[in-house]
Design an enzyme around this catalytic site. Structure first.
Site: not given
Ligand SMILES: *[C@@H]1O[C@H](CO)[C@@H](O)[C@H](O)[C@H]1NC(C)=O
Length: 328
Positions: A160, A256, A291-292
């Site tokens: 990233d 991912d 909430g990930h």
């Protein structure tokens, strides 16, 4: 010479002891003890010598024979992109840089110029590093793993734009990958676990950073910082069930995890987590949103359904550079 002398002395002493002690059992025991000690001492000296030798030759290890491609994902953060690229350009082993570009406007002339000049001036010994923008029409998380036709290296370092790893860490991860090129090798581990207390055994939960820290096990390394073989780009785009790609695009998450499932289904083995220094240069993205983990758990359940089984394999093995582990 000295070693031989020492051994002879020990044997002399041993004979004396054997002659003067009465019991056969004691003789036997003493014999075993001495042989064991001699073997131990001999083993230790050679190991020490080997270690010193290895310590010196580690430098050569840092220069791999074949290089890797950096596949960098970015979105409207040109300053971070510039920072990352000017850093990685100086790493030994870097062969080309592919920027996954999914913005509506193509990269500006000034950005291209800047990157081109930075790479030129930062690369080692004026090595020619290729720079490519892989421009996508639609903005999908699957763009990150699109097949690249004319890649020159087999190794891909997917990263990233908001994290930077020192060249030594990247080089170490690369050498770990070279010893296991089918596997995913990365810096950011994540896990999964089964809730056996409930009736349904297939109740999987995503294990975030805390989980890995507490349990010491993991079953994925995130593609925000991982090496993998270029063949997996082909598999992701052409062989993985389309329903998984659709799910990733629709929910804007879990590309991912999908890649981790794909690799695990191919190898039947866990990934490799390597120790490395991480520098976060941007504000953290979706992973810090509320909430990930729940959304990630949903992804895992969905993918297990698609595969008809859980392909991820857990492990607690971590690769550490031997130079930094004490003694051996
Ligand atoms: C998982 O791997 C098997 C072979 O080991 C293959 O037949 C199957 O298609 C793969 N599953 C998916 C969903 O790709």
């Amino acid at each position: 010479m000295r070693g031989n002398f020492l051994v002879r002395r020990i044997l002399q002493r041993f004979r004396q002891i054997v002659v003067f002690s009465g019991s056969v059992k004691i003789k036997l025991l003493l014999c075993c003890c001495i042989v064991f000690t001699v073997v131990l001492i001999a083993g230790r000296t050679t190991t020490l010598m080997e270690w010193r030798h290895r310590h010196d030759s580690l430098r050569h290890f840092a220069t791999p024979r074949k290089g890797y491609t950096i596949l960098i994902n970015t979105w409207k953060r040109n300053d971070l992109l510039k920072q990352s690229i000017s850093h990685y350009a100086s790493c030994v082993g870097l062969d080309s840089i592919h920027i996954v570009w999914s913005e509506p406007d193509p990269p500006s002339e000034s950005l291209r110029d800047f990157l081109w000049h930075t790479i030129k001036s930062n690369s080692r010994d004026g090595k020619d590093i290729e720079l490519r923008f892989d421009i996508n029409k639609e903005d999908s998380l699957n763009n990150r793993f699109k097949e690249i036709k004319d890649l020159k290296t087999e190794a891909i370092f997917s990263v990233d734009d908001d994290v930077i790893f020192p060249c030594t860490s990247v080089g170490f991860a690369f050498s770990a990958w070279q010893s296991s090129p089918d596997t995913m090798v990365g810096f950011v581990p994540r896990g999964h676990w089964v809730d056996k207390s409930r009736k349904k055994i297939d109740d999987y939960t995503y294990g975030g950073w805390w989980f890995v820290w507490w349990m010491g096990t993991y079953s994925m390394v995130l593609s925000k910082a991982a090496f993998f073989h270029k063949n997996y780009l082909f598999s992701y785009t052409n062989q993985m069930p389309a329903s998984i790609r659709e799910y990733v695009a629709k929910n804007r998450n879990c590309e991912d995890i999908a890649m981790s499932f794909l690799v695990a289904n191919t190898t039947g083995a866990p990934p490799i987590w390597v120790k490395g220094k991480i520098f976060e240069i941007g504000s953290t993205g979706i992973s810090s949103m509320g909430g990930h983990n729940m959304r990630r758990t949903q992804c895992i359940k969905k993918f297990v359904g698609e595969y008809g089984r859980m392909p991820l394999v857990s492990t607690s093995v971590k690769a550490v550079h031997s130079r930094y582990s004490w003694f051996w």
